[in-house]
Enzyme design. Structure first.
Site, PDB file in Angstrom:
ATOM      1  N   SER A 142       6.020  10.946 -18.411  1.00 34.62           N
ATOM      2  CA  SER A 142       6.389   9.981 -17.307  1.00 34.62           C
ATOM      3  C   SER A 142       8.135  10.285 -17.730  1.00 34.62           C
ATOM      4  O   SER A 142       8.461  10.293 -18.961  1.00 34.62           O
ATOM      5  CB  SER A 142       6.335   9.142 -17.491  1.00 34.62           C
ATOM      6  N   TYR A 156       4.516   0.942 -20.580  1.00 34.33           N
ATOM      7  CA  TYR A 156       4.369   2.142 -19.932  1.00 34.33           C
ATOM      8  C   TYR A 156       5.187   2.757 -20.608  1.00 34.33           C
ATOM      9  O   TYR A 156       5.113   3.954 -21.556  1.00 34.33           O
ATOM     10  CB  TYR A 156       4.342   2.003 -18.646  1.00 34.33           C
TER      11      TYR A 156
HETATM   12  N1  NAP Z   1       1.263   8.795  -9.348  1.00 35.88           N
HETATM   13  C1  NAP Z   1       2.647   9.003 -10.701  1.00 35.88           C
HETATM   14  O1  NAP Z   1       3.470   8.226  -9.180  1.00 35.88           O
HETATM   15  C2  NAP Z   1       2.419   9.494 -12.117  1.00 35.88           C
HETATM   16  C3  NAP Z   1       4.302   9.295 -12.398  1.00 35.88           C
HETATM   17  C4  NAP Z   1       4.085   9.639 -14.026  1.00 35.88           C
HETATM   18  C5  NAP Z   1       2.914  10.046 -14.321  1.00 35.88           C
HETATM   19  N2  NAP Z   1       1.797   9.164 -14.204  1.00 35.88           N
HETATM   20  C6  NAP Z   1       0.937   9.885 -14.995  1.00 35.88           C
HETATM   21  O2  NAP Z   1      -0.257  10.760 -14.466  1.00 35.88           O
HETATM   22  C7  NAP Z   1      -1.321  10.914 -15.788  1.00 35.88           C
HETATM   23  C8  NAP Z   1      -2.243  10.249 -13.857  1.00 35.88           C
HETATM   24  O3  NAP Z   1      -2.040   8.993 -13.007  1.00 35.88           O
HETATM   25  P1  NAP Z   1      -2.519   9.525 -11.255  1.00 35.88           P
HETATM   26  O4  NAP Z   1      -1.216   9.029 -10.625  1.00 35.88           O
HETATM   27  O5  NAP Z   1      -2.965  10.822 -11.369  1.00 35.88           O
HETATM   28  O6  NAP Z   1      -2.953   8.139 -11.024  1.00 35.88           O
HETATM   29  P2  NAP Z   1      -4.420   7.640 -10.374  1.00 35.88           P
HETATM   30  O7  NAP Z   1      -4.800   8.540  -9.170  1.00 35.88           O
HETATM   31  O8  NAP Z   1      -4.552   6.353 -10.459  1.00 35.88           O
HETATM   32  O9  NAP Z   1      -5.547   8.829 -11.761  1.00 35.88           O
HETATM   33  C9  NAP Z   1      -5.376   8.056 -12.856  1.00 35.88           C
HETATM   34  C10 NAP Z   1      -7.611   8.466 -13.807  1.00 35.88           C
HETATM   35  O10 NAP Z   1      -6.597   8.007 -14.644  1.00 35.88           O
HETATM   36  C11 NAP Z   1      -8.270   7.953 -14.861  1.00 35.88           C
HETATM   37  N3  NAP Z   1      -8.175   6.319 -16.160  1.00 35.88           N
HETATM   38  C12 NAP Z   1      -7.063   5.226 -15.480  1.00 35.88           C
HETATM   39  N4  NAP Z   1      -7.944   4.330 -16.734  1.00 35.88           N
HETATM   40  C13 NAP Z   1      -9.571   4.501 -17.032  1.00 35.88           C
HETATM   41  C14 NAP Z   1     -10.026   4.792 -18.625  1.00 35.88           C
HETATM   42  N5  NAP Z   1      -9.752   3.168 -19.020  1.00 35.88           N
HETATM   43  N6  NAP Z   1     -10.722   5.442 -19.263  1.00 35.88           N
HETATM   44  C15 NAP Z   1     -11.248   6.679 -18.651  1.00 35.88           C
HETATM   45  N7  NAP Z   1     -10.125   7.193 -17.383  1.00 35.88           N
HETATM   46  C16 NAP Z   1      -9.066   6.484 -17.197  1.00 35.88           C
HETATM   47  C17 NAP Z   1      -8.962   7.079 -13.946  1.00 35.88           C
HETATM   48  O11 NAP Z   1     -10.385   7.718 -13.881  1.00 35.88           O
HETATM   49  P3  NAP Z   1     -11.495   6.450 -13.649  1.00 35.88           P
HETATM   50  O12 NAP Z   1     -11.043   5.193 -13.244  1.00 35.88           O
HETATM   51  O13 NAP Z   1     -12.528   6.867 -12.277  1.00 35.88           O
HETATM   52  O14 NAP Z   1     -11.865   6.255 -14.602  1.00 35.88           O
HETATM   53  C18 NAP Z   1      -8.796   8.198 -12.546  1.00 35.88           C
HETATM   54  O15 NAP Z   1      -9.353   9.235 -13.249  1.00 35.88           O
HETATM   55  C19 NAP Z   1      -1.474   9.134 -15.858  1.00 35.88           C
HETATM   56  O16 NAP Z   1      -1.257   9.359 -17.058  1.00 35.88           O
HETATM   57  C20 NAP Z   1       0.209   8.306 -15.445  1.00 35.88           C
HETATM   58  O17 NAP Z   1       0.736   8.342 -16.379  1.00 35.88           O
HETATM   59  C21 NAP Z   1       1.989   8.890 -12.899  1.00 35.88           C
END
Ligand code: NAP
Length: 269
Positions: A142, A156
């Site tokens: 991130s 985080y």
């Molecule tokens: N969206 C943003 O603004 C942003 C910005 C910078 C970085 N990121 C990073 O991008 C990555 C993906 O996030 P996203 O934005 O796509 O969020 P999201 O839409 O909430 O998706 C998160 C994913 O992680 C999985 N997950 C969460 N906890 C888990 C656990 N205990 N075991 C297995 N799987 C788990 C969830 O699946 P289940 O709930 O089905 O397990 C889901 O598939 C993360 O690492 C996040 O830190 C996001």
């Protein structure tokens, strides 16, 4: 780039960036292993992608907060004779609030998902990639991993900074061996991230230019890992933010992040 015949493992594939990675890799011909806790979503995505592209998709239900989960995933793949060529370590979430507002169990689970699972899955699949002379690994970090730590979401930024440094070391170790490693450092991206941690109301007050759609973030990341670009920041706004934080003297940058994050938390009540 075609990934025809290669196998890609995507963690956190049931939503957001992970599901978008799965779609993009499928369109590039890769067979997929999709993992997350919500297996119904994984199954629906698997059927969609198998129907749309001539690929195989395997789903594995796993809670990466469980210390046994990465080894369990590796064992299932070993039994199925699937060798992972592309690893997308992506699963993640945010733990809002100050450090003492969550108990240790919540922090321990957070570290398992955000740090340990990334390191352990990389350890499980990198040797095979090196042996075969081909591999692509993306650690989803991130912008928070590249700027000073904020008030709230305490670990985080620290977990994401680990992934940047981890990717840099791996890239140096794998140089010239056919294995490219990148840290993807997105800023605000439309996904379920802010619904999952109940901060949607708050972040929706931010200007739209601060947000990106998931598709260009993922296309850029896959292009970056192919080109051997180790730290990839998508989008002009995110690039500017990272540039500014590095250009400013460190105490100024830290004070700016501290002030903004305190203001943000106050608005959150
Ligand atoms: N969206 C943003 O603004 C942003 C910005 C910078 C970085 N990121 C990073 O991008 C990555 C993906 O996030 P996203 O934005 O796509 O969020 P999201 O839409 O909430 O998706 C998160 C994913 O992680 C999985 N997950 C969460 N906890 C888990 C656990 N205990 N075991 C297995 N799987 C788990 C969830 O699946 P289940 O709930 O089905 O397990 C889901 O598939 C993360 O690492 C996040 O830190 C996001």
């Amino acid at each position: 780039m075609t990934y025809q015949g290669k196998w890609a493992l995507v963690t956190g594939a049931s939503a957001g960036l992970g599901a978008t990675f799965a779609k993009s890799l499928a369109a590039k011909g890769a067979n997929l292993v999709l993992t997350a806790r919500r297996v119904d979503r994984l199954e629906a995505l698997a059927r969609e992608l198998e129907g749309k592209h001539r690929i195989s998709v395997k789903t594995i239900a796993a809670d990466l907060a469980k210390p046994s989960a990465p080894a369990d995933i590796a064992a299932v793949l070993h039994t199925s004779d699937i060798e992972i060529d592309i690893l997308i370590n992506n699963a993640g979430y945010g733990l809002p609030g100050g450090y003492t507002e969550s108990d240790w169990t919540a922090h321990r689970d957070f570290l398992e998902v955000m740090v340990t699972s990334y390191a352990q899955l990389t350890r499980a699949f990198l040797p095979g990639m090196l042996k075969r002379g081909f591999g692509r690994i993306i650690q989803v970090s991130s912008v928070a991993g590249l700027v000073p730590g904020s008030a709230g979401h305490t670990m985080y930024g620290a977990s994401k900074a680990f992934l940047v440094s981890f990717a840099q070391s791996l890239a140096a170790e794998c140089d010239g061996k056919g294995v490219n490693v990148s840290a993807l450092c997105p800023g605000f991206t439309y996904s379920e991230f802010h619904d999952a941690n109940d901060t949607r109301g708050l972040v929706s007050q931010l200007p739209k230019y601060m947000f990106m759609q998931a598709e260009p973030v993922i296309e850029g990341a896959l292009d970056a890992v192919e080109r051997g670009h180790v730290v990839y920041v998508p989008g002009a706004w995110n690039k500017f933010t990272v540039w500014l934080m590095k250009a400013l003297p460190r105490p100024w940058a830290a004070a700016m992040v501290k002030k903004q994050s305190q203001k943000f938390r106050q608005r959150n009540g």
